[in-house]
Motif scaffolding. Structure first.
Motif, PDB file in Angstrom:
ATOM      1  N   MET A 194     -19.043  -6.972  20.559  1.00 46.62           N
ATOM      2  CA  MET A 194     -19.752  -6.773  19.296  1.00 46.62           C
ATOM      3  C   MET A 194     -20.658  -5.560  19.391  1.00 46.62           C
ATOM      4  SD  MET A 194     -20.016  -7.856  16.356  1.00 46.62           S
ATOM      5  CE  MET A 194     -20.898  -6.704  15.334  1.00 46.62           C
ATOM      6  N   MET A 195     -21.267  -5.396  20.522  1.00 50.28           N
ATOM      7  CA  MET A 195     -22.155  -4.255  20.740  1.00 50.28           C
ATOM      8  C   MET A 195     -21.392  -2.938  20.554  1.00 50.28           C
ATOM      9  SD  MET A 195     -24.658  -2.709  22.723  1.00 50.28           S
ATOM     10  CE  MET A 195     -24.656  -1.277  23.749  1.00 50.28           C
ATOM     11  N   LEU A 196     -20.176  -2.876  21.122  1.00 54.24           N
ATOM     12  CA  LEU A 196     -19.399  -1.641  20.985  1.00 54.24           C
ATOM     13  C   LEU A 196     -18.936  -1.448  19.542  1.00 54.24           C
ATOM     14  CD1 LEU A 196     -17.288  -2.002  24.221  1.00 54.24           C
ATOM     15  CD2 LEU A 196     -19.271  -0.578  23.861  1.00 54.24           C
ATOM     16  N   TYR A 197     -18.468  -2.544  18.917  1.00 51.12           N
ATOM     17  CA  TYR A 197     -17.991  -2.435  17.533  1.00 51.12           C
ATOM     18  C   TYR A 197     -19.110  -1.969  16.620  1.00 51.12           C
ATOM     19  CZ  TYR A 197     -13.808  -5.126  18.813  1.00 51.12           C
ATOM     20  OH  TYR A 197     -12.660  -5.546  19.367  1.00 51.12           O
ATOM     21  N   GLY A 198     -20.269  -2.581  16.747  1.00 51.55           N
ATOM     22  CA  GLY A 198     -21.384  -2.263  15.854  1.00 51.55           C
ATOM     23  C   GLY A 198     -21.779  -0.803  15.958  1.00 51.55           C
ATOM     24  N   PHE A 199     -21.954  -0.328  17.172  1.00 49.97           N
ATOM     25  CA  PHE A 199     -22.369   1.060  17.321  1.00 49.97           C
ATOM     26  C   PHE A 199     -21.259   2.022  16.910  1.00 49.97           C
ATOM     27  CE2 PHE A 199     -25.900  -0.575  19.815  1.00 49.97           C
ATOM     28  CZ  PHE A 199     -26.904   0.271  19.382  1.00 49.97           C
ATOM     29  N   ARG A 200     -19.989   1.612  17.065  1.00 49.71           N
ATOM     30  CA  ARG A 200     -18.880   2.465  16.651  1.00 49.71           C
ATOM     31  C   ARG A 200     -18.923   2.700  15.143  1.00 49.71           C
ATOM     32  NH1 ARG A 200     -13.460  -0.472  17.324  1.00 49.71           N
ATOM     33  NH2 ARG A 200     -14.103  -1.275  15.304  1.00 49.71           N
ATOM     34  N   GLU A 201     -19.133   1.631  14.379  1.00 47.09           N
ATOM     35  CA  GLU A 201     -19.143   1.790  12.919  1.00 47.09           C
ATOM     36  C   GLU A 201     -20.371   2.563  12.468  1.00 47.09           C
ATOM     37  OE1 GLU A 201     -16.480   1.106  11.695  1.00 47.09           O
ATOM     38  OE2 GLU A 201     -15.766  -0.052  13.396  1.00 47.09           O
ATOM     39  N   ARG A 202     -21.490   2.320  13.151  1.00 49.25           N
ATOM     40  CA  ARG A 202     -22.725   2.995  12.761  1.00 49.25           C
ATOM     41  C   ARG A 202     -22.573   4.511  12.919  1.00 49.25           C
ATOM     42  NH1 ARG A 202     -27.453   4.036  16.374  1.00 49.25           N
ATOM     43  NH2 ARG A 202     -29.263   4.363  15.055  1.00 49.25           N
ATOM     44  N   GLU A 203     -21.790   4.901  13.913  1.00 50.31           N
ATOM     45  CA  GLU A 203     -21.629   6.329  14.195  1.00 50.31           C
ATOM     46  C   GLU A 203     -21.082   7.082  12.977  1.00 50.31           C
ATOM     47  OE1 GLU A 203     -22.742   9.012  16.798  1.00 50.31           O
ATOM     48  OE2 GLU A 203     -22.924   6.845  16.975  1.00 50.31           O
ATOM     49  N   VAL A 204     -20.176   6.415  12.226  1.00 47.62           N
ATOM     50  CA  VAL A 204     -19.593   7.057  11.047  1.00 47.62           C
ATOM     51  C   VAL A 204     -20.688   7.360  10.030  1.00 47.62           C
ATOM     52  CG1 VAL A 204     -17.816   6.820   9.307  1.00 47.62           C
ATOM     53  CG2 VAL A 204     -17.567   5.651  11.486  1.00 47.62           C
ATOM     54  N   ILE A 205     -21.601   6.395   9.867  1.00 49.89           N
ATOM     55  CA  ILE A 205     -22.676   6.591   8.891  1.00 49.89           C
ATOM     56  C   ILE A 205     -23.650   7.652   9.388  1.00 49.89           C
ATOM     57  CG2 ILE A 205     -24.557   5.435   7.700  1.00 49.89           C
ATOM     58  CD1 ILE A 205     -22.922   2.874   7.879  1.00 49.89           C
ATOM     59  N   LEU A 206     -23.963   7.596  10.668  1.00 48.26           N
ATOM     60  CA  LEU A 206     -24.903   8.596  11.198  1.00 48.26           C
ATOM     61  C   LEU A 206     -24.321  10.002  11.095  1.00 48.26           C
ATOM     62  CD1 LEU A 206     -26.746   7.153  14.294  1.00 48.26           C
ATOM     63  CD2 LEU A 206     -27.244   6.962  11.884  1.00 48.26           C
ATOM     64  N   ALA A 207     -22.987  10.120  11.222  1.00 45.72           N
ATOM     65  CA  ALA A 207     -22.367  11.443  11.080  1.00 45.72           C
ATOM     66  C   ALA A 207     -22.586  11.971   9.665  1.00 45.72           C
ATOM     67  CB  ALA A 207     -20.877  11.354  11.395  1.00 45.72           C
ATOM     68  N   PHE A 208     -22.513  11.065   8.683  1.00 45.92           N
ATOM     69  CA  PHE A 208     -22.766  11.495   7.312  1.00 45.92           C
ATOM     70  C   PHE A 208     -24.239  11.889   7.135  1.00 45.92           C
ATOM     71  CE2 PHE A 208     -23.944  10.435   2.891  1.00 45.92           C
ATOM     72  CZ  PHE A 208     -23.201  11.426   2.267  1.00 45.92           C
ATOM     73  N   PHE A 209     -25.134  11.104   7.736  1.00 41.03           N
ATOM     74  CA  PHE A 209     -26.560  11.460   7.666  1.00 41.03           C
ATOM     75  C   PHE A 209     -26.793  12.838   8.272  1.00 41.03           C
ATOM     76  CE2 PHE A 209     -28.193   6.787   7.777  1.00 41.03           C
ATOM     77  CZ  PHE A 209     -27.794   6.653   6.470  1.00 41.03           C
ATOM     78  N   GLU A 210     -26.131  13.096   9.394  1.00 40.82           N
ATOM     79  CA  GLU A 210     -26.335  14.374  10.066  1.00 40.82           C
ATOM     80  C   GLU A 210     -25.827  15.524   9.198  1.00 40.82           C
ATOM     81  OE1 GLU A 210     -24.502  14.627  13.870  1.00 40.82           O
ATOM     82  OE2 GLU A 210     -25.658  16.383  14.453  1.00 40.82           O
ATOM     83  N   LYS A 211     -24.690  15.277   8.563  1.00 37.33           N
ATOM     84  CA  LYS A 211     -24.124  16.321   7.708  1.00 37.33           C
ATOM     85  C   LYS A 211     -25.042  16.603   6.524  1.00 37.33           C
ATOM     86  CE  LYS A 211     -19.828  17.415   5.311  1.00 37.33           C
ATOM     87  NZ  LYS A 211     -18.526  16.890   4.863  1.00 37.33           N
ATOM     88  N   THR A 212     -25.680  15.548   5.996  1.00 37.06           N
ATOM     89  CA  THR A 212     -26.511  15.718   4.809  1.00 37.06           C
ATOM     90  C   THR A 212     -27.892  16.265   5.147  1.00 37.06           C
ATOM     91  OG1 THR A 212     -25.373  13.827   3.876  1.00 37.06           O
ATOM     92  CG2 THR A 212     -27.366  14.545   2.762  1.00 37.06           C
ATOM     93  N   THR A 213     -28.496  15.718   6.202  1.00 39.08           N
ATOM     94  CA  THR A 213     -29.906  16.025   6.462  1.00 39.08           C
ATOM     95  C   THR A 213     -30.103  16.911   7.673  1.00 39.08           C
ATOM     96  OG1 THR A 213     -30.317  14.197   7.967  1.00 39.08           O
ATOM     97  CG2 THR A 213     -30.396  13.704   5.637  1.00 39.08           C
ATOM     98  N   GLY A 214     -29.085  17.060   8.495  1.00 43.50           N
ATOM     99  CA  GLY A 214     -29.228  17.858   9.704  1.00 43.50           C
ATOM    100  C   GLY A 214     -29.612  17.039  10.915  1.00 43.50           C
ATOM    101  N   LEU A 215     -30.004  15.772  10.705  1.00 40.87           N
ATOM    102  CA  LEU A 215     -30.449  14.967  11.839  1.00 40.87           C
ATOM    103  C   LEU A 215     -29.823  13.573  11.758  1.00 40.87           C
ATOM    104  CD1 LEU A 215     -34.194  15.882  11.670  1.00 40.87           C
ATOM    105  CD2 LEU A 215     -32.714  16.447  13.570  1.00 40.87           C
TER     106      LEU A 215
END
Lengths: 182, 465
Positions: free
Chosen positions: B201-222
């Motif tokens: 579960m730990m790996l799955y959760g962080f894997r999915e979160r990465e997709v969202i964080l990539a979008f945050f990074e693209k939008t905000t730079g961080l």
């Protein structure tokens, strides 16, 4: 709060143009404020604010809890040093989940250097942490609090950091375990 | 010679004069005696739990202030009881939370949370920063939900200013905060799973979160600490091709949630660990100022997105997730359902994103666009003034609360009419929620206590500020 969205154009009332509500009409707050002369109600920035003197705080809070404010969301202190007298003001945020009403109590503390007020933890145990934080940060004494100790700062910290006369910076060593601690 | 850490070269000028002595205790080998100064490192006698306590403190630590549900055996002798530290340095405490627990064998009798190890005085810092700079500070509080912190601060500032926010900025704010709610809950599920032994579960959760964080990074730079939502709107428009990114996230997440359900929902070990674990009632939760998923898991549908809508979130259709029993399993379910509801909101926002400005058209508050600075003297002046002395905010005080992934996140701002707040206070949900820990943990097995603590999902950056 939920009623504000309801369309009332059928009645043709003149209400929408006048955002300020008359507090005695308010279903929850009205009865609390009406009887007590010492309590001052304001409507600022779209929010209901009630100024309560220290002496009637416990009475008002008890009535508020009975009127349905079952959750005390927040308690904090503002230090008005050099801005206004008296210096410390305690701010309590009450929320009635049942009625969807929020009210903010402002309590001015008369004693400038040794501020004190009765603790509200008997009514809302959830204020326990908040009163400890206020004591830690401002040195406000909550009389009757079961466990009034520092909460964020170490036990042996000098002073109360969020007071306006507590300087920013100038703390020599952060960690008291360091052998160089002064 | 060189067997000492902090040799003389590293000591500053004033210390080299011999006023401060460095001692041989600087280096401590395992197996040797623990130096005296290290023993006192986490020694806070007034804040700790003691063998003898007053009645009221005892009731707090037993978690029976409101509801006396303590079913412990007769009090056993002193030699059977032991007060132990959990933390502050243990991963299952989600940061630097320290718990004083009194154990009888493997049963937790009393609990007292001790906090402050991550306290950095952010409320004091806020008084030295302008309203313009404020979001950089508050975004570091709840580091799993930075957008919510920024939004609360910005809304409070705007309340004082009376600024109108364009519809596109409001929609972007809802989009980002709801994506942030998903990413925060994914971390809660991931680390919660890890604490109970579900390492996949730990790996799955962080894997999915990465997709969202990539979008945050693209939008905000961080990836974190974005400083994206600011008083007056947002810092920048959504990037080109954002629709495709959102579409990609929305395509992937439901499948991932199915995967989580396959793994956990009916898993007998998972249920065995979480069902009827760490129960809290609605009355207890309300009395202890507990909000968010913990309050909703008790069956009370209190969500500020419905009760006091902010940033136009009432325009979108979604449901409030509630539990029944207030146990750790319900809290897990509430988080999963909230992810599903947030997906619904994000889809609606993406479909109905208004066109137009993403920040208010108020030159006194919002810096002019970069292009205008080259063309207009006034724009240059405004840019310079806003970035040096900030903008003035009318005298007054305002409290704005929003629903963060952990509960009611409030920002209380007091302005004396200057560019800096006179006082900025954050009503941190994790801080209040920690008061639930004695209620849930006392009178349970130590391993269950860790599972219940994980379901509280405290973020220590938010607790200590």
């Amino acid at each position: 709060m939920s009623d504000e969205n309801a369309p009332d154009d059928e009645q043709g009332e003149v209400e929408p143009a006048a955002p300020v509500r008359s507090i005695p009409d308010h279903p929850v707050l009205g009865p609390l404020v009406e009887g007590d002369e010492s309590v001052v109600w304001e409507h600022t920035f779209g929010q209901d604010v009630v100024q309560v003197p220290v002496e009637s705080l416990v009475g008002f809070a008890t009535a508020a809890k009975e009127a349905g404010f079952e959750l005390a969301a927040d308690l904090t202190v503002v230090d008005y040093l050099g801005v206004q007298e008296p210096r410390f003001r305690v701010v309590v945020n009450l929320l009635s989940v049942r009625h969807g009403v929020r009210v903010r109590l402002l309590v001015d503390l008369p004693d400038g250097d040794a501020p004190a007020l009765p603790s509200l933890t008997a009514l809302w145990p959830g204020l326990g942490f908040y009163e400890r934080e206020a004591y830690d940060m401002f040195g406000v004494d909550f009389e009757g609090h079961p466990d009034l100790t520092r909460i964020l700062m170490p036990d042996d910290w000098d002073g109360h950091p969020l007071r306006k006369d507590f300087g920013v910076g100038g703390v020599p060593v952060q960690f008291k375990a360091s052998p160089k601690a002064t | 010679m060189s067997d000492r850490i902090g040799s003389d070269e590293m000591v500053g000028d004033d210390e080299a004069e011999g006023k401060v002595e460095t001692t041989e205790q600087d280096l401590w080998f395992s197996g040797t005696e623990e130096p005296e100064w290290l023993v006192g490192a986490t020694h806070e006698p007034a804040q700790e739990m003691h063998k003898e306590e007053t009645d009221e403190r005892l009731r707090q630590q037993l978690g029976i202030v409101v509801d006396d549900d303590y079913v412990g055996d007769e009090i056993v002798g002193d030699d059977e009881l032991m007060i132990v530290n959990l933390g502050p340095q243990h991963p299952s405490t989600h940061g630097v939370l320290r718990l004083n627990v009194e154990l009888e064998g493997e049963i937790v009798r009393r609990v007292k949370p001790i906090i402050g190890y991550l306290h950095t005085g952010m409320e004091k810092t806020a008084e030295t920063l302008t309203f313009m700079q404020g979001p950089t500070n508050v975004t570091r509080m709840d580091y799993l939900a930075p957008f919510h912190n920024e939004l609360a601060f910005s809304l409070a500032t705007e309340q004082l200013l009376g600024t109108e926010i364009p519809p596109r900025a409001e929609a972007i704010r809802v989009l980002m905060t709801e994506l942030n709610r998903i990413s925060s809950h994914l971390v809660a599920l991931a680390t919660g799973g890890m604490d109970v032994g579900a390492l996949s579960m730990m790996l799955y959760g962080f894997r999915e979160r990465e997709v969202i964080l990539a979008f945050f990074e693209k939008t905000t730079g961080l990836r974190m600490n974005h400083n994206y939502i600011r008083p007056g709107g947002v810092a920048a428009d959504l990037p080109d091709g954002w629709e495709d990114d959102i579409e990609g996230i929305l395509d992937q997440l439901p499948g991932a949630l199915d995967e989580f359900d396959d793994l956990l929902k009916e898993n007998p070990i998972w249920k065995g660990r979480l069902v009827d674990n760490g129960i809290i009632t609605t009355e207890e939760a309300l009395a202890h100022s507990i909000t968010g998923p913990i309050l909703r898991s008790t069956g009370l549908a209190h969500d500020l997105r419905k009760a006091a809508p902010y940033s136009g979130i009432d325009r979108y259709d979604f449901d409030v997730a509630v539990g029944e029993n207030g146990d750790s399993y319900d809290r897990y379910r509430v988080k999963v359902i909230e992810i599903q509801e947030s997906i619904k909101i994000v889809r609606q926002v993406a479909d109905t994103m208004p066109r137009g400005d993403w920040k208010a058209d108020d030159r006194k508050i919002v810096p002019p666009p970069r292009k205008r600075i080259d063309e207009s003297m006034e724009a240059l002046i405004h840019h310079f003034k806003i970035h040096t002395e900030g903008f003035k905010v009318p005298e007054g005080e305002a409290y704005v609360a929003i629903e963060s992934p952990r509960g009611e996140l409030g920002c209380y701002l007091v302005s004396d009419g200057g560019p800096n707040p006179l006082r900025m206070h954050t009503r941190a949900p994790s801080f209040a929620n920690l008061q639930a820990v004695p209620l849930m943990l006392s009178d349970s097995m130590l391993a269950d206590a860790i599972a219940a603590l994980a379901s509280v999902d405290p973020v220590l950056g938010d607790v200590d500020r």
